[in-house]
Design an enzyme around this catalytic site. Sequence first.
Site, PDB file in Angstrom:
ATOM      1  N   GLY A  32      12.410 -26.282  10.375  1.00  0.00           N
ATOM      2  CA  GLY A  32      12.057 -26.952  11.621  1.00  0.00           C
ATOM      3  C   GLY A  32      11.213 -28.190  11.392  1.00  0.00           C
ATOM      4  N   HIS A  38      16.539 -34.468   8.322  1.00  0.00           N
ATOM      5  CA  HIS A  38      17.337 -33.300   8.723  1.00  0.00           C
ATOM      6  C   HIS A  38      18.579 -33.751   9.503  1.00  0.00           C
ATOM      7  CE1 HIS A  38      13.219 -31.365   8.472  1.00  0.00           C
ATOM      8  NE2 HIS A  38      13.939 -30.579   7.698  1.00  0.00           N
ATOM      9  N   GLN A  65       7.875 -17.878   1.028  1.00  0.00           N
ATOM     10  CA  GLN A  65       7.832 -18.986   0.063  1.00  0.00           C
ATOM     11  C   GLN A  65       6.507 -19.741   0.072  1.00  0.00           C
ATOM     12  OE1 GLN A  65      11.271 -20.876   2.204  1.00  0.00           O
ATOM     13  NE2 GLN A  65      10.281 -22.786   1.629  1.00  0.00           N
TER      14      GLN A  65
HETATM   15  O1  PAF Z   1      13.862 -26.707   2.333  1.00  0.00           O
HETATM   16  C1  PAF Z   1      13.490 -25.937   3.231  1.00  0.00           C
HETATM   17  O2  PAF Z   1      13.266 -26.339   4.377  1.00  0.00           O
HETATM   18  C2  PAF Z   1      13.304 -24.464   2.914  1.00  0.00           C
HETATM   19  O3  PAF Z   1      12.824 -24.275   1.630  1.00  0.00           O
HETATM   20  C3  PAF Z   1      14.574 -23.630   3.158  1.00  0.00           C
HETATM   21  C4  PAF Z   1      15.706 -24.049   2.223  1.00  0.00           C
HETATM   22  C5  PAF Z   1      15.026 -23.780   4.601  1.00  0.00           C
HETATM   23  C6  PAF Z   1      14.288 -22.148   2.887  1.00  0.00           C
HETATM   24  O4  PAF Z   1      13.266 -21.672   3.709  1.00  0.00           O
END
Ligand code: PAF
Length: 281
Positions: A32, A38, A65
């Site tokens: 997001g 994006h 993460q």
């Molecule tokens: O690059 C990102 O935004 C994130 O690391 C991903 C690939 C959506 C995984 O949470």
Amino acid sequence: MTLPTLLSSTADVRTFRAASRDQRIAFVPTMGALHNGHASLMKLARERVGADGIVIVSIFVNPLQFGAGEDLDRYPRTLEADLKVCEREGVDAVFAPAVDDVYPGGEPQVRITPGPLADILEGAVREGHFGGVLTVVAKLFGLVQPDVAIFGEKDYQQLALIRRMAQDLNMPIDIVGAPTEREPDGLALSSRNVYLSPTDRQVAASLSRALRAGQAAAAGGAEAAGKAASAVLAEVGIAPDYLVVTAKDLSQPVPGEGRMLIAARVGTTRLIDNVSLTIGG
Ligand code: PAF
């Protein structure tokens, strides 16, 4: 413009996916805080599957993460604005689940082990980061079952690891890397740029200036490229976490096509960037 279908749960995705069994699916996983970078991934997704195909974007800030002391709590969450970006880009569906829907019962016991490529660069300073990324991407792939998935080259090591996961685990998904989108002064677009103060914002542009200096000097070899980039950073007092020249696959650099990658803290914000370069022999 039609509003994308909002899929708020894993059950919604399964239902949506069952109804679109015969169409080609392009998938753009995100956390997001969507920006033009994006949007360019969504455009590429549409190009890949055409008007008859389906583009699905996921928006999920994946706790797995983020390490202790990282920015999980303050990571920007802007769903309303994100849906507008998706609408503008003609996205068909947005999957925006809650954390306990993706991880019912807490953190998963079974995870993806990313291997040695995750121990260097970002992995060396962000322990467990890539295991968390690959685990959520594998889960999202399992749910969405895309034909093609698009990831930005800005997170170059992440892209390399996702390619490797798809290859090593026989995931029948075409992994596509999309070029980094930049501000006019060269700063790579990132959801984390909102953390930069006006002064930090000016300093941050020196990361891409350093990379360009490295590119220009690369004909003289990997060491010359590194020196030229370091000199630009030194001028503005930035001591990078790393500044490296590698081969395309992140192994030791050899003459030919390579990559220069950088990570540095500007104020309180940690930024990463990279470019391709041609290393002279
Ligand atoms: O690059 C990102 O935004 C994130 O690391 C991903 C690939 C959506 C995984 O949470």
